[in-house]
Design a protein around this motif. Structure first.
Motif, short mmCIF file in Angstrom:
data_model
loop_
_atom_site.label_atom_id
_atom_site.label_comp_id
_atom_site.label_asym_id
_atom_site.label_seq_id
_atom_site.Cartn_x
_atom_site.Cartn_y
_atom_site.Cartn_z
N LYS A 97 0.97 -1.08 -0.27
CA LYS A 97 0.07 -0.01 -0.18
C LYS A 97 0.89 1.29 0.22
O LYS A 97 0.90 2.28 -0.39
CB LYS A 97 -0.87 0.16 0.75
CG LYS A 97 -1.91 -0.98 1.19
CD LYS A 97 -3.36 -1.11 2.60
CE LYS A 97 -3.86 -1.73 1.82
NZ LYS A 97 -5.43 -1.24 2.58
N PHE A 98 2.21 1.31 1.04
CA PHE A 98 2.94 2.67 0.69
C PHE A 98 3.86 2.13 -0.48
O PHE A 98 3.90 3.80 -1.29
CB PHE A 98 4.17 2.27 1.99
CG PHE A 98 3.94 2.77 3.36
CD1 PHE A 98 3.01 3.84 3.55
CD2 PHE A 98 3.42 1.70 4.25
CE1 PHE A 98 2.87 4.69 4.34
CE2 PHE A 98 2.65 2.20 5.29
CZ PHE A 98 2.60 3.80 5.75
N VAL A 99 4.24 1.59 -1.26
CA VAL A 99 4.48 1.54 -2.91
C VAL A 99 3.83 1.93 -3.84
O VAL A 99 3.79 2.83 -4.12
CB VAL A 99 5.17 -0.44 -3.33
CG1 VAL A 99 5.85 -0.25 -4.54
CG2 VAL A 99 6.29 -0.50 -2.17
N ARG A 100 2.32 1.45 -3.69
CA ARG A 100 1.66 1.93 -4.53
C ARG A 100 1.32 3.65 -4.19
O ARG A 100 0.49 4.71 -4.75
CB ARG A 100 -0.04 1.37 -4.41
CG ARG A 100 -0.99 1.85 -5.28
CD ARG A 100 -0.85 2.11 -6.88
NE ARG A 100 -1.41 2.73 -7.52
CZ ARG A 100 -0.61 3.32 -8.93
NH1 ARG A 100 -0.14 3.33 -9.24
NH2 ARG A 100 -2.20 3.91 -9.45
N LEU A 101 0.76 4.14 -2.53
CA LEU A 101 0.67 5.40 -2.82
C LEU A 101 1.67 6.46 -2.85
O LEU A 101 2.34 7.46 -3.36
CB LEU A 101 0.81 5.65 -0.67
CG LEU A 101 0.93 6.98 -0.21
CD1 LEU A 101 -0.77 7.65 -0.69
CD2 LEU A 101 0.84 7.27 0.39
N CYS A 102 3.11 5.85 -3.16
CA CYS A 102 4.08 6.59 -3.13
C CYS A 102 4.17 6.98 -4.61
O CYS A 102 4.56 7.64 -5.02
CB CYS A 102 5.48 6.05 -2.84
SG CYS A 102 5.80 6.77 -1.36
N GLU A 103 3.70 5.48 -5.41
CA GLU A 103 4.05 5.68 -7.30
C GLU A 103 2.52 7.02 -7.86
O GLU A 103 3.42 7.78 -8.19
CB GLU A 103 3.45 4.15 -7.45
CG GLU A 103 4.32 3.61 -7.41
CD GLU A 103 3.87 1.76 -7.83
OE1 GLU A 103 4.74 1.37 -8.23
OE2 GLU A 103 2.40 1.72 -8.11
#
Length: 159
Positions: free
Chosen positions: A51-57
């Protein structure tokens, strides 16, 4: 924040296809942010990391679009109409750049490996700071759109 995003789309939707797309991207960013901020079980580190990775993308895409597409368009219009918009942009852009640094620093905190529960808790602390920063950024962006694009919308249509 989500309600403010809807209000901005209602006020500026249709004015520019680019701004419309950017506001949709902003809404997507807020959805990911809200999804993460509602989490309370920090032990699910693998799922949270995704979820953090997707938010950052989405965050990095949003920030990049602002700097490399939206702001350039607004400055071009301000320069073309020479009605004080460049001075306004010169005052606001440095503040927006500060929010960009916060966003990029948040993104940089994600490492390649798995996250420990402690690292997840730290990211959630930073997520709160990011939310405050994004709220300020959105206000400044809305101000710029209002004062640098909407005032020229009729003139741009005539050009």
């Amino acid at each position: 924040m989500l309600e403010n995003c809807r209000n901005a789309r209602e006020r500026w939707g249709g004015v520019s296809e680019l701004i419309d797309r950017w506001l949709r991207d902003r809404q997507e960013l807020l959805v990911h942010y809200c999804d993460l901020s509602g989490e309370s079980d920090f032990s699910q580190t693998a799922a949270l990391k995704q979820k953090f990775v997707r938010l950052c993308e989405v965050l990095v895409d949003y920030v990049s679009t602002g700097h490399f597409e939206i702001y350039e368009q607004l400055v071009r219009e301000a320069r073309e109409f020479n009605d004080g918009g460049l001075e306004l942009a010169a005052k606001v852009y440095p503040q927006i750049e500060q929010t960009t640094e916060v966003a990029l620093n948040f993104n940089d905190q994600l490492n390649e490996g798995e996250l420990s529960e402690h690292e997840v808790k730290t990211l959630f602390d930073e997520l709160s700071r990011l939310g405050e920063t994004l709220a300020n950024r959105f206000e400044m962006e809305d101000f710029l759109i209002e004062h640098l694009h909407n005032v020229h919308a009729g003139k741009v249509a005539q050009v």
